[in-house]
Every structure is written in C-alpha cells, then in structure tokens.
Design an enzyme around this catalytic site. Structure first.
Site, short mmCIF file in Angstrom:
data_model
loop_
_atom_site.label_atom_id
_atom_site.label_comp_id
_atom_site.label_asym_id
_atom_site.label_seq_id
_atom_site.Cartn_x
_atom_site.Cartn_y
_atom_site.Cartn_z
N HIS A 82 36.57 64.54 17.61
CA HIS A 82 37.30 63.28 17.51
C HIS A 82 36.82 62.35 18.61
O HIS A 82 36.70 62.76 19.75
CB HIS A 82 38.80 63.53 17.66
CG HIS A 82 39.60 62.26 17.69
ND1 HIS A 82 39.96 61.60 16.54
CD2 HIS A 82 40.08 61.52 18.72
CE1 HIS A 82 40.64 60.50 16.87
NE2 HIS A 82 40.72 60.44 18.19
N ASP A 161 53.66 60.37 13.25
CA ASP A 161 52.74 59.50 13.97
C ASP A 161 52.54 58.17 13.25
O ASP A 161 52.42 57.12 13.89
CB ASP A 161 51.37 60.18 14.18
CG ASP A 161 50.43 59.29 14.97
OD1 ASP A 161 50.75 58.99 16.12
OD2 ASP A 161 49.40 58.86 14.41
N ARG A 168 54.97 51.57 17.99
CA ARG A 168 54.39 51.39 19.33
C ARG A 168 53.51 50.15 19.38
O ARG A 168 53.49 49.44 20.39
CB ARG A 168 53.58 52.63 19.71
CG ARG A 168 54.45 53.82 20.07
CD ARG A 168 53.60 55.10 20.16
NE ARG A 168 52.51 54.96 21.09
CZ ARG A 168 51.34 55.60 20.98
NH1 ARG A 168 51.11 56.43 19.98
NH2 ARG A 168 50.39 55.40 21.86
N SER A 183 49.81 61.76 19.91
CA SER A 183 49.43 61.13 18.64
C SER A 183 48.09 61.67 18.13
O SER A 183 47.97 62.08 16.97
CB SER A 183 49.37 59.61 18.87
OG SER A 183 48.64 58.96 17.87
N LYS A 187 47.45 65.00 15.03
CA LYS A 187 46.65 64.83 13.81
C LYS A 187 45.51 65.85 13.76
O LYS A 187 45.19 66.39 12.71
CB LYS A 187 46.11 63.40 13.74
CG LYS A 187 47.22 62.40 13.42
CD LYS A 187 46.75 60.96 13.46
CE LYS A 187 46.56 60.47 14.86
NZ LYS A 187 46.48 59.04 15.06
N1 URA Z 1 44.62 56.62 18.59
C1 URA Z 1 45.62 57.34 18.06
O1 URA Z 1 45.42 58.04 17.07
N2 URA Z 1 46.83 57.28 18.64
C2 URA Z 1 47.10 56.54 19.74
O2 URA Z 1 48.21 56.54 20.23
C3 URA Z 1 46.05 55.78 20.27
C4 URA Z 1 44.81 55.84 19.68
#
Ligand code: URA
Length: 433
Positions: A82, A161, A168, A183, A187
């Site tokens: 990622h 999320d 957010r 977050s 995932k």
């Molecule tokens: N990318 C994400 O997936 N979540 C965040 O909070 C910030 C960047």
C-alpha cells in the site's frame, strides 16, 4: 454506555477501553450514534491521541465492521502493498508483475486518484477493456492462476472507514496518526493478505509533509500489523519530487511497460527493486534482500515480468496489444515543451504543484465526479540534481485543454534552478520492520 462519557473521557486525555471503542465504532456503523458525536470524539483524538492498545482495538473494530476477504483458497503466501499516495506513483503496475513472476500471490485492492494524487485503478482503466470490478470468485481464481489481480474495493469492505473518512474530511480531523493508521490498516487487514508492505511517502507531493511524521505513521501501522499478527513492514520514501518521469494515466502505464523492459527511470527502478525484495522476503520466496534483488532483476532481463503484466491485463479483460505496442495508446492533441530560462542544476521540483498542474491538464479529478483524460499529463525531462542549459526542455505537457498558458507557467515555476551542484537523496529513506 453513553457516547457523551466516551467523548469527555478522551477529551480529558484518558485511555478508552476495548468495550468503549467497539461500542462507538459499531454504533456509528449501525446509525445509532450521530455524526456530531463521532466528530467531537475524533477531534478529541486529534488533540489527545491514542496509545498502541487503543489503536489496535480501533483498527480491529473497523476491520470487522463489514466483509473481510478470505484468501485461504489461494495456495502460497498472499502479499499486499500500500502506498500513502503521491505524484507519478505507478509502482503497483511494475511491482505486481515482478513479484508475481517470482511466485508471490498479489491480491490487491486499490483506490482512485483525487486532487494532486493519482490512483492505480484509473491508471489501469487507461488500458482499453481493462476491468477493475470483477467478482470475488473471479478475483480469487485469477490470483491463483495468474499470480496477481488488482481491483477496486468491494462495497462492504470496512464500512466504518467509509463513513468515518467522509466525516473526517469535512470536520478537520484527517490529520491524526491514530485515525490515519487505523483507517489504512483496517482496509489492508480486511483485504486478507498474509503480508503487508507499506510505502509511506514524505514531501510536498505526499500526505505527510515531513520525514518525522511519515516515520511515526509508519511505525504506528507496523505496530498495528504486529499487534494483529500480520507481517507488516514499511519503507519511508521520497515524494519531494515526482516518482519517475511520467505523471498521468496512460503516460504512467507506458513508463511501467518500459520499466518492465528494463528501461525505467533510476529512482523508480530502485523503489520497485527494494520494495519487491522486501515482499519476496516476506513471502519466504527468498532468504534475504540480496538474493531477492537478483531474482527480480533476472525476471526483468528474461522478459518474464513483462509477460506477467500481459497475462494480468488479459485476465482482467484489457487489450494486451496496447501493452505489446504502447504506441497504440491515445496521444493528447496538444503537446508542448516547458523550457528553462536559465542554466544550472535543478534543486527542486514542487511535487504538489506538478500534481495539481497535471490534474488541471486533465489527468486527475478535483471532485470524485470529474472525468479523467487518460492521455493527459506531464513527462519530466529533468529531475532534481540534473544540469539544464538555458532553453533546454524541463518537461513536456500532454493535454486537450486549449487554454493552458497559466498551467504551463505554474509548471515552469515549480522547477527551481541553482548554480550549485545538488546532492540527490536516495528514494528509499528508511525501512521499518
Ligand atoms: N488514506 C486513508 O485511507 N485513510 C486516511 O485516513 C488517510 C489516507
């Protein structure tokens, strides 16, 4: 349990219990807790933080707020990577075929570009026919047979999320390491791979503007992975200038193809080989990074990594003739040179400015509803540290936007030229495991 007590507890800097964290995450997903209470709590987290224990529970609660992907049918070690996002980041397009050609299984869910950053899904969709929305069954079969698949997130992956991030975004609570780390990691964990490599970028084009923040975020995410028993490692990489030379969807696919043919830009090749070596070590295919690097180079030299890209594109419905003959990709109607007005060394290329300019040329979205021009973008001719003559080309722009003078000026101004020779920082700044 009352939500107001959880908010005041965090406001006063106290540790939340596992029950309290699970209560608010589950209650929010079910619609039992309103946005205003979650935003008040998130703001308290921004100021008071969370300890390792709280962050691990938060991540776990978010991960299990929806579907999790079961990859157990796929033989071998399932690897994932990622990137926190940047400008010109086409790494997955090269890294995927590279590690898959060595026997690792890459089952990856990617995202779309927004603002100055690009997204892997958009880059893939610049290949005619390519689909990034395949069924779960086909996804697993493809990873098993081809060794890799890259798709969009399924609808019910980490719904906590999806809701939380949208909130957010409009309540000034994005910038918080516990919230960003949970977050991202929720995932990644829900996506089901055995190993995770995080590429945490720093610099003007990245989410984290300085190295120290990037390192703290990386350390927190590695701790979450360790705490939840998933082999998680991180590299801290430079996004003070664009990665490689190409910025823009089909331009980046063409650069990825060149790289798999052994003709990639130095910084991009180094990043792919370093990240790939770590992934092969995680997959236990190689004993150490040195051995892995040799194997990856061999897969480029033999053409096997390029063939893996072709198999992957074909499996997801893409027209492989574009990969074998990249001259077939659509080219923008307007191509212009941006030239240097003075002689010297390139000391800076403002990455945020370049990313935003590429978006204005048509390569990206200002809002999620915008339509991307797959052929638009920028190809750098000079990188930081290079010498440039007066009148020499700094970069080329590709666009279908007719009124482009002010964009060209901004691109020109994002290059800083000095008389002194510049030391170029390595692309991989640190490795955390
Ligand atoms: N990318 C994400 O997936 N979540 C965040 O909070 C910030 C960047």
């Amino acid at each position: 349990m009352r939500m107001v007590d959880i908010i005041t507890k965090k406001r006063d800097g106290k540790q939340l219990s596992e029950e309290e964290i699970r209560f608010y995450v589950n209650g929010y997903v079910k619609g039992e807790i309103p946005d205003y209470q979650i935003s008040a709590l998130n703001m308290a987290i921004v100021f008071k933080g969370m300890n390792k224990e709280e962050i691990c529970v938060l991540t776990d609660a978010m991960e299990h707020s929806g579907d999790t992907i079961d990859l157990s049918q796929i033989k071998g070690v399932k690897v994932d990577k990622h990137s926190t996002g940047g400008v010109g980041d086409k790494t997955s397009l090269v890294l995927g075929p590279l590690v898959a050609s060595c026997g690792a299984k890459l089952a990856k869910m990617s995202g779309r570009g927004l603002g100055h950053t690009g997204g892997t899904l958009d880059k893939l969709e610049s290949i005619p026919g390519m689909s990034v929305a395949i069924s779960g069954e086909r996804f697993i079969k493809q990873v098993q047979e081809v060794g890799m698949a890259i798709v969009g997130q399924t609808a019910n992956l980490v719904p906590a999320d999806k809701k939380m991030y949208a909130l957010r975004d409009v309540t000034g609570t994005v910038e918080s390491i516990p919230l960003i780390a949970s977050s991202i990691m929720s995932k990644k964990l829900a996506s089901g791979s055995d190993t995770i490599l995080l590429d945490v970028k720093f610099g003007s084009g990245a989410f984290m503007k300085n190295i120290d923040d990037a390192k703290s975020l990386a350390k927190t995410m590695v701790e979450i992975g360790d705490g939840l028993h998933r082999d998680t490692r991180a590299i801290i990489t430079d996004m003070t200038q664009p990665l490689g030379l190409a910025i823009g969807n089909n331009l980046e696919v063409k650069e990825a193809i060149n790289t798999l043919h052994g003709n990639g830009p130095k910084d991009f090749v180094e990043l792919c080989l370093r990240a790939g070596s770590i992934m092969l070590e995680q997959a236990k295919i190689c004993k150490n990074e040195g051995e892995a690097r040799k194997l990856l180079q061999q897969k480029i030299d033999s053409g096997e990594a390029f063939e893996k890209l072709c198999q992957f594109v074909e499996a997801q419905g893409g027209d492989v003739s574009y990969i074998r003959h990249p001259e077939k990709f659509e080219i923008s109607s307007i191509i212009k040179d941006v030239v240097s007005e003075k002689e010297g060394y390139v000391s800076e290329i403002n990455c945020l400015e370049i990313g935003e300019s590429a978006m204005r040329l048509g390569a990206g979205r200002a809002t999620m509803d915008d339509v991307i021009d797959m052929s638009a973008g920028i190809v750098l001719n000079k990188k930081v540290g290079d010498f440039v003559q007066k009148g020499e080309v700094l970069c080329k722009i590709y666009t279908n936007v007719k009124e482009n003078e002010s964009i060209l000026k901004d691109i020109h101004d994002s290059f800083k030229i000095t008389t002194n020779k510049i030391d170029v920082a390595p692309i991989v700044h640190d490795y955390i495991k």
